[in-house]
Scaffold this active site. Sequence first.
Site, PDB file in Angstrom:
ATOM      1  N   PHE A  17       0.806  -1.225   0.000  1.00  0.00           N
ATOM      2  CA  PHE A  17       0.000   0.000   0.000  1.00  0.00           C
ATOM      3  C   PHE A  17       0.844   1.282   0.000  1.00  0.00           C
ATOM      4  O   PHE A  17       0.443   2.300   0.569  1.00  0.00           O
ATOM      5  CB  PHE A  17      -0.959   0.015   1.199  1.00  0.00           C
ATOM      6  CG  PHE A  17      -1.606  -1.312   1.455  1.00  0.00           C
ATOM      7  CD1 PHE A  17      -2.279  -1.976   0.445  1.00  0.00           C
ATOM      8  CD2 PHE A  17      -1.519  -1.926   2.699  1.00  0.00           C
ATOM      9  CE1 PHE A  17      -2.863  -3.211   0.668  1.00  0.00           C
ATOM     10  CE2 PHE A  17      -2.096  -3.161   2.929  1.00  0.00           C
ATOM     11  CZ  PHE A  17      -2.772  -3.808   1.906  1.00  0.00           C
ATOM     12  N   CYS A  18       2.002   1.240  -0.670  1.00  0.00           N
ATOM     13  CA  CYS A  18       2.895   2.413  -0.710  1.00  0.00           C
ATOM     14  C   CYS A  18       3.177   2.940   0.690  1.00  0.00           C
ATOM     15  O   CYS A  18       3.284   4.148   0.916  1.00  0.00           O
ATOM     16  CB  CYS A  18       2.317   3.513  -1.592  1.00  0.00           C
ATOM     17  SG  CYS A  18       2.339   3.105  -3.341  1.00  0.00           S
ATOM     18  N   ALA A  19       3.290   2.007   1.629  1.00  0.00           N
ATOM     19  CA  ALA A  19       3.668   2.325   3.007  1.00  0.00           C
ATOM     20  C   ALA A  19       4.512   1.158   3.518  1.00  0.00           C
ATOM     21  O   ALA A  19       4.211   0.542   4.528  1.00  0.00           O
ATOM     22  CB  ALA A  19       2.437   2.533   3.879  1.00  0.00           C
TER      23      ALA A  19
END
Length: 476
Positions: free
Chosen positions: A388-390
């Site tokens: 999740f781009c985290a």
Amino acid sequence: MSARPAAATAATTTAVAAETADPCCAAPLPVLGRDVTVPLVTGGEVTYAALDYAASAPALQRVWDDVAAYAPYYGSVHRGAGYLSQLSTDLFENSRAAVAAFLGCREDDQVIFTRSTTDSLNLLAAALPADCQVFVFETEHHASLLPWRDARVTYLDAPRTPDEAVRNLERALAARDPHGPALVCVTGASNVTGELWPVRELTAAAHAHGARVVLDAAQLAPHHPVEIAESDVDWVAFSGHKLYAPFGSGVLAGRADWLRAAEPYLAGGGASRAVARRADGGVDVEWHDTAARHEAGSPNVIGAYAVASACKALTDAGFETLVARERYLIGKVRAGLAEVPEVRVLSLFGDDAPRVGVLSFVVDGWNSSHFAAALSAEYGIGVRDGLFCAHPLVRTLLGGAPDEPGECGAPEAAPGERSLNAIRVSFGAGTPDEHVERFVRAVRELVRDGARWSYRTVDGRCVPDTGAATAEATAA
């Protein structure tokens, strides 16, 4: 991964029981795509359940209608003498005023239209004063974590309570050089866990140590009111495509001084007030000190108008009603997942932490990409799987090593293999009850009965095996 103890499951079920009562609130807001049907790999079609709002929420029907009504009157802005140009200029600047009202901006704040939250934070990063120190938690989305390449950055470990977040920030700020500029970047709501962060407390701590605050409101603004003046943050950034507007628009709003003092984000027409040749053959430029300074080129008028329309639509619907209905949906999802011992919902602050309609989880015995693929192919449910781009946050929540393989999207892992990724379900103002009910039922059935189809990995993604379809057709 081990299942949760029965006591923990029972506690979670009790904690969310009150949330599952029907709040007698309004129906979901009309959104585009609500009647779209998709094919199932097992045969037939079903209405698509869009449960990936955290990535991109469907556009509100009202927003689309407003844009369509304006389209015949499309004209260039700021520099045209014609009627349509004047109309478009008024529309563009009135959109700026509408966004300022939606965000509760202070009188001297600027509203700059950008392409996205990522673009907004990169713009602010380019406007930082010399020798600025930046403080950011490792829990941030990459849009908040990565833009500060030209600054001195301190990355803070993931806190396990809101109070710990404040203490960690205070400790880091107390150790900084007190004479230089400083900026704290913090999320309003996590794009992984949906948990609300203590924005007011973090802002108070930052200001007490002479630092400013930029709020990443990409996940907060679509779900809760954001008040710049009330929360006392210095800037807010968000994206239109998460706020029920079409792609390609974003906002950076807040204090003007650093923005006025910085070189324009892009050099070109619109950002310049006057340009003249010098006797030595060079060029002298006088830049605007308004929002136009960082909006060079022909602006995305339709995008700005769409964002403003979405802001008005959410305000008119009433955030109190929207929050109540979303809390009801969160309760349904949490209660349903709590009944499946193999499911572990990811959280920093605990099961009882307030959150927006975003939940990530893993399923014991399942590769997350395989599970998400089955939800789509067999039930017509769209969720997200990956990091999740985290990446740092998800690795922390899953107990993975900092350098353990993982990426945004499915890793190269076969169905059934463990992978360092998770599944995220997210919803909002346009989500019908049936979508979350179908999701909960699908999770229960997949865990109990397994997938009904064969899957394989193609280009890093788990997809239905079309060879299985051919074999079944031949057998029939």
